[in-house]
Design an enzyme around this catalytic site. Structure first.
Site, PDB file in Angstrom:
ATOM      1  N   ASP A   1     -10.942  22.642 -14.996  1.00 33.75           N
ATOM      2  CA  ASP A   1      -9.510  22.440 -15.466  1.00 33.75           C
ATOM      3  C   ASP A   1      -9.071  21.683 -14.237  1.00 33.75           C
ATOM      4  O   ASP A   1      -7.903  21.884 -13.555  1.00 33.75           O
ATOM      5  CB  ASP A   1      -8.625  23.740 -15.352  1.00 33.75           C
TER       6      ASP A   1
ATOM      7  N   ASN B   1     -17.070  29.848  -9.566  1.00 29.30           N
ATOM      8  CA  ASN B   1     -15.775  30.175 -10.086  1.00 29.30           C
ATOM      9  C   ASN B   1     -16.193  30.493 -11.480  1.00 29.30           C
ATOM     10  O   ASN B   1     -16.419  29.446 -12.349  1.00 29.30           O
ATOM     11  CB  ASN B   1     -14.963  29.260  -9.861  1.00 29.30           C
TER      12      ASN B   1
ATOM     13  N   ASN C   1      -9.594  36.438 -10.954  1.00 26.59           N
ATOM     14  CA  ASN C   1      -8.751  35.375 -11.255  1.00 26.59           C
ATOM     15  C   ASN C   1      -8.035  36.227 -12.663  1.00 26.59           C
ATOM     16  O   ASN C   1      -8.778  36.276 -13.749  1.00 26.59           O
ATOM     17  CB  ASN C   1      -9.229  34.218 -11.755  1.00 26.59           C
TER      18      ASN C   1
ATOM     19  N   TYR D   1      -4.727  36.247 -15.580  1.00 29.59           N
ATOM     20  CA  TYR D   1      -3.469  35.679 -15.973  1.00 29.59           C
ATOM     21  C   TYR D   1      -2.585  36.448 -16.830  1.00 29.59           C
ATOM     22  O   TYR D   1      -2.117  36.041 -18.041  1.00 29.59           O
ATOM     23  CB  TYR D   1      -3.987  34.294 -16.709  1.00 29.59           C
TER      24      TYR D   1
ATOM     25  N   TYR E   1      -1.609  33.505 -20.148  1.00 24.74           N
ATOM     26  CA  TYR E   1      -2.776  33.478 -21.305  1.00 24.74           C
ATOM     27  C   TYR E   1      -2.652  34.634 -22.171  1.00 24.74           C
ATOM     28  O   TYR E   1      -3.061  34.380 -23.457  1.00 24.74           O
ATOM     29  CB  TYR E   1      -4.278  32.915 -20.867  1.00 24.74           C
TER      30      TYR E   1
ATOM     31  N   GLU F   1      -6.937  34.183  -8.205  1.00 31.36           N
ATOM     32  CA  GLU F   1      -5.855  33.308  -9.018  1.00 31.36           C
ATOM     33  C   GLU F   1      -4.938  34.339  -9.815  1.00 31.36           C
ATOM     34  O   GLU F   1      -5.399  35.309 -10.272  1.00 31.36           O
ATOM     35  CB  GLU F   1      -6.832  32.606 -10.073  1.00 31.36           C
TER      36      GLU F   1
ATOM     37  N   TRP G   1      -2.428  31.137  -7.797  1.00 33.01           N
ATOM     38  CA  TRP G   1      -2.814  29.759  -8.122  1.00 33.01           C
ATOM     39  C   TRP G   1      -1.457  29.196  -8.705  1.00 33.01           C
ATOM     40  O   TRP G   1      -0.911  29.439  -9.282  1.00 33.01           O
ATOM     41  CB  TRP G   1      -3.682  30.094  -9.822  1.00 33.01           C
TER      42      TRP G   1
ATOM     43  N   LYS H   1       0.711  25.124 -12.076  1.00 28.96           N
ATOM     44  CA  LYS H   1       0.912  26.510 -11.648  1.00 28.96           C
ATOM     45  C   LYS H   1       1.190  26.360 -10.208  1.00 28.96           C
ATOM     46  O   LYS H   1       0.978  27.412  -9.295  1.00 28.96           O
ATOM     47  CB  LYS H   1      -0.424  27.226 -12.038  1.00 28.96           C
TER      48      LYS H   1
END
Ligand code: GCB
Length: 595
Positions: free
Chosen positions: A163, A408, A462, A464, A468, A501, A546, A565
């Site tokens: 990304d 990652n 990580n 979200y 998401y 993140e 992040w 972000k």
């Protein structure tokens, strides 16, 4: 590979500045031997810089393929018996270098240095031509991986699974330096504590040298210890420790026959024990960010102005650390982190080894499989092993680096992923037995699906929740996050957890009474929610949100002029969260300071 450092036996000349430049999408340059004949229609291009955003030409911006750089340089007049080395900090993603039309070196991997001894091709005091062909194409055997498609107009389009924008060019300084015929080619320093003293073990490689000796200089330049021989252990009495926030640096001044090489280092220890991350035997809590080397116009190029400003912003916030997401950063950044006492998680460019992800958590539209003969395969793993070795060879002496992140968000829930990562964990441990090794886990691989984490030392996550998934519903997000953290604690007792993140896209200036997603209010709320959960678990030893700043990405329906972000905008203006998080981090820093 050693960094370039000036000394009484080493002169350094910069080749930064304007170079001739020409894109070559149809691969004419090799056939027509541009490296020997010159570029037929060059334009100017600054070095270092990503070439993509410098011109207003779409052909340059969207190039998939080769670009050529060329300039004249001059060999030093008084070279004598000394060698002349041409050195690139990084060229993204691969490069072939020519001197006066003769190939001198080629290198794959866009974020690590390489060099060539060009002494025999130049005449002291005379000019010579340096040509570089730069290839920005990603394949299943590059890191990061990618593949190329042809669109209906016959144009090549680069696809990839990470990304951030596929910036390319000569991203770091190009240097010429001299060194004696017998010279230091590698130095390794490791340190330990013995009460108030520091134990410094060193190993010097200087092929052919008859006499090797070292002196340890303190920050004032005073010699505090010395030894002879190419390996040894030296005691520094009453040592100043390198500590987070206080980056005391010593120099190991190596003398090998005529050559002098100054290697900075810090005296400190790192250890993972009982769910804690210990620096100098004391629990360390990571506060900071995942970041990018990303700036308007210059793209991924290093520059000292942005670097120092970014560190000022991080210090203002009370941050003490960051991850070099998602590739090795410029050597200047590591040197500066050493000096400023910043703590780094140093990452390879292995991002996107996961076809389930494209710029966030959404579908695999091409029905690809991550690990297969046609995609990520044994050859990719060999390339990955080399990247790990080159990274550790470059960064092993930086006290700021406390852990290696070998990937990652790769796929990590299949048997194939385990077979892929098991040997790589060993490669990293063999290259550096002194630092923890880990990788960053993706949300698609929670503890009950995870197949690789037992190979590693620290659980890096990580997550979200609230973005998401559970978008806009922070109550559900909080419940799900709490349950997942509890799951990791139970599945991997004793391993510390660092959140590498978390955070929502946030459009700077979008304010909302109802605190909805994309607003500055929602970013504050969501980060706050994560922090509340972190504070409930002793095993959580770090929070790196992040991202430090907004950054450029490939176009996509979930990206509005890039990834938003950031705690700061791409121009480094603070969003509301920057102040809110500053309060938390500054309070934590004060508490640590008073201990
Ligand atoms: C991730 C990736 C990072 C992305 C981020 C996002 O998990 O590691 O490279 O930019 O998510 O914003 O989606």
């Amino acid at each position: 590979m050693l960094s370039v450092r000036q000394s009484c036996s080493r002169d350094v000349y910069s080749l930064d500045g304007l170079w001739d430049f020409q894109i070559d999408p149809t691969d004419l340059g090799n056939t027509d031997r541009w490296f020997a004949t010159g570029l037929p229609a060059p334009r100017s291009m600054p070095v270092p810089a990503s070439y993509n955003d410098i011109t207003v030409d779409n052909a340059v911006h969207d190039l998939v393929g080769l670009a050529w750089y060329q300039r004249e340089a001059r060999a030093p007049r008084r070279l004598g018996s000394y060698r002349l080395i041409l050195r690139f900090g990084s060229v993204t993603h691969s490069a072939v270098v020519y001197v006066d039309g003769i190939e001198v070196v080629r290198h794959d991997g866009g974020y690590l240095p390489f060099e060539a001894d060009i002494t025999d091709l130049v005449t002291p005091g005379q000019p010579f031509t340096v040509t570089v062909s730069v290839d920005n194409r990603l394949s299943w055997q590059t890191l990061p991986p990618g593949f190329i498609q042809t669109d209906v107009s016959g144009r090549q389009v680069q696809r990839y699974f990470h990304d951030f924008y596929n910036y390319a060019g000569i991203h770091r300084s190009v240097l010429l330096y001299t060194r004696p015929p017998v010279s230091v080619v590698d130095v390794t320093v490791t340190t330990d504590l013995a009460g108030e003293d520091g134990l410094v073990r060193y190993r010097v490689e200087a092929p052919g040298a008859e006499q090797v000796s070292v002196r340890i200089l303190d920050q004032a330049g005073v010699a505090v210890a010395e030894a002879t021989g190419s390996t040894g252990e030296v005691r520094v009495r009453q040592a100043h420790r390198w500590q987070p926030g206080r980056g005391y640096l010593y120099t190991l001044e190596v003398q090998a026959d005529e050559d002098t090489y100054p290697q900075p280092f810090g005296i400190r220890t790192v250890e993972v024990k009982d769910s804690q991350f210990l620096i100098n035997g004391e629990p360390f809590y990571f506060r900071g960010y995942g970041r990018h080397e990303d700036n308007p116009i210059r793209g991924k190029a290093h520059d000292d102005v942005s670097m120092v400003h970014d560190f000022e912003l991080m210090k203002w916030q009370g941050a003490n650390s960051f991850r070099t997401s998602h590739y090795p950063y410029a050597e200047e950044v590591l040197d500066y982190a050493d000096r400023e006492g910043f703590v780094l998680i140093d990452e390879t460019a292995a991002v996107g080894l996961n076809v389930g992800l494209t710029g966030g958590l959404f579908g695999n539209q091409d029905q690809l499989v991550t690990f297969s003969e046609q995609t990520v395969n044994d050859r990719t793993r060999d390339v990955h092993a080399r990247h790990i070795q080159e990274l550790i060879a470059r960064d092993k002496n930086h006290p700021s680096v406390v852990m290696w992140s070998i990937a990652n968000e790769p796929e990590s829930s299949s048997e194939e992923s385990r077979a892929y990562f098991e040997p790589l964990a060993q490669v990293a441990r063999a290259a550096d037995p002194t630092r923890p090794v880990s990788y960053v886990n993706v949300m698609l691989s929670p503890p009950h699906l995870e197949k690789c984490m037992d190979l590693f030392d620290v659980i890096m996550l990580n997550r979200y929740y609230g973005w998401y998934v559970d978008t806009g519903n922070l109550a559900d997000a909080e419940a799900h996050l709490r349950t997942e953290v509890a799951g990791w604690v139970q599945a991997f007792p004793g391993k510390p957890i660092v959140f590498t993140e978390y955070g929502p896209d946030t459009l700077s200036g979008l304010r909302d009474l109802f605190h909805r997603p994309w607003s500055e209010e929602y970013q504050v709320d969501m980060l706050d929610m994560f922090h509340r959960v972190f504070d409930e678990f002793d095993q959580v030893v770090g929070e790196q949100m992040w991202n430090f700043a907004d950054f450029q990405t490939a176009p996509g329906i979930i990206r509005v002029g890039g990834n938003k972000k950031g705690m700061f905008t791409r121009e480094r203006e603070p969003k509301a969260a920057a102040y809110a998080v500053r309060q938390r981090w500054q309070a934590q820093a004060r508490k640590e300071g008073s201990r």
